[in-house]
Motif scaffolding. Structure first.
Motif, PDB file in Angstrom:
ATOM      1  N   ALA A  51       0.837  -1.200   0.000  1.00  9.09           N
ATOM      2  CA  ALA A  51       0.000   0.000   0.000  1.00  9.09           C
ATOM      3  C   ALA A  51       0.871   1.248   0.000  1.00  9.09           C
ATOM      4  O   ALA A  51       0.563   2.233  -0.683  1.00  9.09           O
ATOM      5  N   ALA A  52       1.954   1.213   0.753  1.00  6.91           N
ATOM      6  CA  ALA A  52       2.865   2.357   0.799  1.00  6.91           C
ATOM      7  C   ALA A  52       3.481   2.611  -0.568  1.00  6.91           C
ATOM      8  O   ALA A  52       3.619   3.762  -1.009  1.00  6.91           O
ATOM      9  N   GLY A  53       3.839   1.526  -1.257  1.00  5.62           N
ATOM     10  CA  GLY A  53       4.408   1.677  -2.588  1.00  5.62           C
ATOM     11  C   GLY A  53       3.419   2.238  -3.588  1.00  5.62           C
ATOM     12  O   GLY A  53       3.797   3.005  -4.480  1.00  5.62           O
ATOM     13  N   LEU A  54       2.154   1.892  -3.433  1.00  2.00           N
ATOM     14  CA  LEU A  54       1.129   2.348  -4.366  1.00  2.00           C
ATOM     15  C   LEU A  54       0.699   3.791  -4.110  1.00  2.00           C
ATOM     16  O   LEU A  54       0.312   4.506  -5.044  1.00  2.00           O
ATOM     17  N   THR A  55       0.742   4.209  -2.854  1.00  2.00           N
ATOM     18  CA  THR A  55       0.245   5.542  -2.495  1.00  2.00           C
ATOM     19  C   THR A  55       1.334   6.577  -2.270  1.00  2.00           C
ATOM     20  O   THR A  55       1.048   7.779  -2.257  1.00  2.00           O
ATOM     21  N   GLY A  56       2.562   6.125  -2.031  1.00  2.00           N
ATOM     22  CA  GLY A  56       3.645   7.057  -1.715  1.00  2.00           C
ATOM     23  C   GLY A  56       3.670   7.464  -0.257  1.00  2.00           C
ATOM     24  O   GLY A  56       4.478   8.316   0.138  1.00  2.00           O
ATOM     25  N   GLU A  57       2.796   6.874   0.556  1.00  2.00           N
ATOM     26  CA  GLU A  57       2.782   7.143   1.990  1.00  2.00           C
ATOM     27  C   GLU A  57       3.701   6.153   2.709  1.00  2.00           C
ATOM     28  O   GLU A  57       4.178   5.187   2.114  1.00  2.00           O
ATOM     29  N   SER A  58       3.950   6.394   3.999  1.00  2.00           N
ATOM     30  CA  SER A  58       4.798   5.487   4.765  1.00  2.00           C
ATOM     31  C   SER A  58       4.046   4.207   5.100  1.00  2.00           C
ATOM     32  O   SER A  58       2.805   4.181   5.118  1.00  2.00           O
ATOM     33  N   VAL A  59       4.800   3.150   5.381  1.00  2.00           N
ATOM     34  CA  VAL A  59       4.186   1.885   5.768  1.00  2.00           C
ATOM     35  C   VAL A  59       3.392   2.058   7.060  1.00  2.00           C
ATOM     36  O   VAL A  59       2.285   1.543   7.199  1.00  2.00           O
ATOM     37  N   ALA A  60       3.960   2.814   8.003  1.00  2.00           N
ATOM     38  CA  ALA A  60       3.288   3.024   9.283  1.00  2.00           C
ATOM     39  C   ALA A  60       1.962   3.746   9.087  1.00  2.00           C
ATOM     40  O   ALA A  60       0.952   3.396   9.712  1.00  2.00           O
ATOM     41  N   SER A  61       1.933   4.744   8.215  1.00  3.20           N
ATOM     42  CA  SER A  61       0.701   5.488   7.961  1.00  3.20           C
ATOM     43  C   SER A  61      -0.339   4.587   7.313  1.00  3.20           C
ATOM     44  O   SER A  61      -1.515   4.579   7.717  1.00  3.20           O
ATOM     45  N   CYS A  62       0.060   3.812   6.324  1.00  4.46           N
ATOM     46  CA  CYS A  62      -0.881   2.920   5.652  1.00  4.46           C
ATOM     47  C   CYS A  62      -1.410   1.870   6.618  1.00  4.46           C
ATOM     48  O   CYS A  62      -2.607   1.551   6.604  1.00  4.46           O
ATOM     49  N   SER A  63      -0.534   1.341   7.455  1.00  4.59           N
ATOM     50  CA  SER A  63      -0.958   0.337   8.430  1.00  4.59           C
ATOM     51  C   SER A  63      -1.994   0.914   9.386  1.00  4.59           C
ATOM     52  O   SER A  63      -3.007   0.274   9.692  1.00  4.59           O
ATOM     53  N   TYR A  64      -1.749   2.145   9.834  1.00  5.51           N
ATOM     54  CA  TYR A  64      -2.679   2.807  10.750  1.00  5.51           C
ATOM     55  C   TYR A  64      -4.047   2.999  10.102  1.00  5.51           C
ATOM     56  O   TYR A  64      -5.090   2.676  10.683  1.00  5.51           O
ATOM     57  N   HIS A  65      -4.056   3.521   8.882  1.00  5.40           N
ATOM     58  CA  HIS A  65      -5.320   3.802   8.215  1.00  5.40           C
ATOM     59  C   HIS A  65      -6.054   2.524   7.824  1.00  5.40           C
ATOM     60  O   HIS A  65      -7.290   2.497   7.816  1.00  5.40           O
ATOM     61  N   LEU A  66      -5.332   1.468   7.515  1.00  5.94           N
ATOM     62  CA  LEU A  66      -5.976   0.188   7.223  1.00  5.94           C
ATOM     63  C   LEU A  66      -6.670  -0.361   8.469  1.00  5.94           C
ATOM     64  O   LEU A  66      -7.768  -0.927   8.389  1.00  5.94           O
ATOM     65  N   ARG A  67      -6.060  -0.161   9.615  1.00  5.10           N
ATOM     66  CA  ARG A  67      -6.678  -0.623  10.865  1.00  5.10           C
ATOM     67  C   ARG A  67      -7.949   0.187  11.165  1.00  5.10           C
ATOM     68  O   ARG A  67      -8.934  -0.361  11.665  1.00  5.10           O
ATOM     69  N   ILE A  68      -7.918   1.491  10.867  1.00  6.46           N
ATOM     70  CA  ILE A  68      -9.113   2.311  11.059  1.00  6.46           C
ATOM     71  C   ILE A  68     -10.229   1.828  10.131  1.00  6.46           C
ATOM     72  O   ILE A  68     -11.389   1.699  10.540  1.00  6.46           O
ATOM     73  N   LEU A  69      -9.893   1.537   8.894  1.00  4.61           N
ATOM     74  CA  LEU A  69     -10.884   1.036   7.946  1.00  4.61           C
ATOM     75  C   LEU A  69     -11.450  -0.307   8.396  1.00  4.61           C
ATOM     76  O   LEU A  69     -12.641  -0.575   8.244  1.00  4.61           O
ATOM     77  N   ALA A  70     -10.590  -1.142   8.969  1.00  6.88           N
ATOM     78  CA  ALA A  70     -11.053  -2.438   9.472  1.00  6.88           C
ATOM     79  C   ALA A  70     -12.009  -2.254  10.647  1.00  6.88           C
ATOM     80  O   ALA A  70     -12.975  -3.015  10.806  1.00  6.88           O
ATOM     81  N   LYS A  71     -11.751  -1.251  11.460  1.00 10.16           N
ATOM     82  CA  LYS A  71     -12.609  -0.974  12.610  1.00 10.16           C
ATOM     83  C   LYS A  71     -14.048  -0.734  12.184  1.00 10.16           C
ATOM     84  O   LYS A  71     -14.995  -1.121  12.890  1.00 10.16           O
ATOM     85  N   TYR A  72     -14.233  -0.122  11.020  1.00  2.42           N
ATOM     86  CA  TYR A  72     -15.574   0.206  10.549  1.00  2.42           C
ATOM     87  C   TYR A  72     -16.057  -0.741   9.443  1.00  2.42           C
ATOM     88  O   TYR A  72     -17.030  -0.453   8.744  1.00  2.42           O
ATOM     89  N   GLY A  73     -15.374  -1.868   9.296  1.00  2.15           N
ATOM     90  CA  GLY A  73     -15.849  -2.930   8.417  1.00  2.15           C
ATOM     91  C   GLY A  73     -15.610  -2.740   6.943  1.00  2.15           C
ATOM     92  O   GLY A  73     -16.167  -3.481   6.127  1.00  2.15           O
ATOM     93  N   LEU A  74     -14.763  -1.781   6.573  1.00  2.00           N
ATOM     94  CA  LEU A  74     -14.516  -1.535   5.156  1.00  2.00           C
ATOM     95  C   LEU A  74     -13.423  -2.432   4.583  1.00  2.00           C
ATOM     96  O   LEU A  74     -13.402  -2.690   3.376  1.00  2.00           O
ATOM     97  N   VAL A  75     -12.509  -2.871   5.417  1.00  2.00           N
ATOM     98  CA  VAL A  75     -11.474  -3.812   5.003  1.00  2.00           C
ATOM     99  C   VAL A  75     -11.344  -4.880   6.078  1.00  2.00           C
ATOM    100  O   VAL A  75     -11.839  -4.718   7.210  1.00  2.00           O
TER     101      VAL A  75
END
Length: 206
Positions: A51-75
């Protein structure tokens, strides 16, 4: 309101997830989170590193946002991960949210999300226009860009949307089953935006 987005490759993928919790609506309005969900639908599953490679964001940032999305059932976590390199996948092919709600908190959050999605649409269309010179003549002539002014009742507008859905639905399965795609088929984003034009008077004054 459904967000127009590429369906994810994968078997038995639910068509849509509907957000009604104001917290979920506000969480999804974040630009990177919308990007991550869209990428998972079109190119997932993948890890936070990918995800970091695709978006240009850091791995830590992508990991954080993926966990937020999982919290609300989107991923959700996908099978096959090892250690910290766990893959993620989208839980549905589309995201929907209320067009109207008596609950003020839901209505405000839904409107804010709609505005964020509209801004994202504009950015994507602008990028497509900037890169249009790279397309073949065949694709340039096939692309569509325009608008129509119609005089409709609310019922007619809703019915028009249902008819458009019926026209598009037969092509949706091609996203999850590449064998259904004819030669030369490529991913095409189709935006549907219909709004009451309040800048035009309903009738001319005499």
């Amino acid at each position: 309101m459904p967000e127009i987005s590429e369906p994810q490759s994968g078997d038995q993928q639910p068509r849509s997830i509907r957000l009604t919790d104001p917290r979920a609506l506000r969480a999804y309005a974040h630009p990177l989170r919308m990007s991550l969900v869209g990428l998972l639908r079109s190119s997932g599953p993948f890890t936070a590193t990918r995800a970091a490679g695709l978006t240009g964001e850091s791995v830590a940032s992508c990991s954080y946002h993926l966990r937020i999305l999982a919290k609300y059932g989107l991923v959700e976590e996908a099978p096959g991960g090892r250690g910290r390199e766990k893959p993620w996948r989208a839980t549905a092919r589309y995201t929907e949210w209320p067009e109207y709600s008596e609950d003020t908190s839901i209505a405000e959050a839904a409107d804010a999300l709609s505005a964020a999605v509209a801004e994202r649409y504009f950015e994507r269309v602008t990028k497509a226009m900037e890169n249009r010179h790279r397309l073949s003549r065949e694709w340039r002539e096939a692309e569509q860009f325009g608008d129509s002014l119609l005089h409709l009742t609310p019922e007619e507008l809703a019915g028009l949307g249902e008819r458009i859905d019926e026209l598009l639905r037969p092509y949706e399965e091609r996203a999850s089953d590449p064998s259904l795609r004819p030669e030369g088929a490529r991913p095409v984003s189709i935006l549907r935006i219909a709004y009451l034009d309040q800048d035009i008077p309903d009738s001319e004054e005499e």
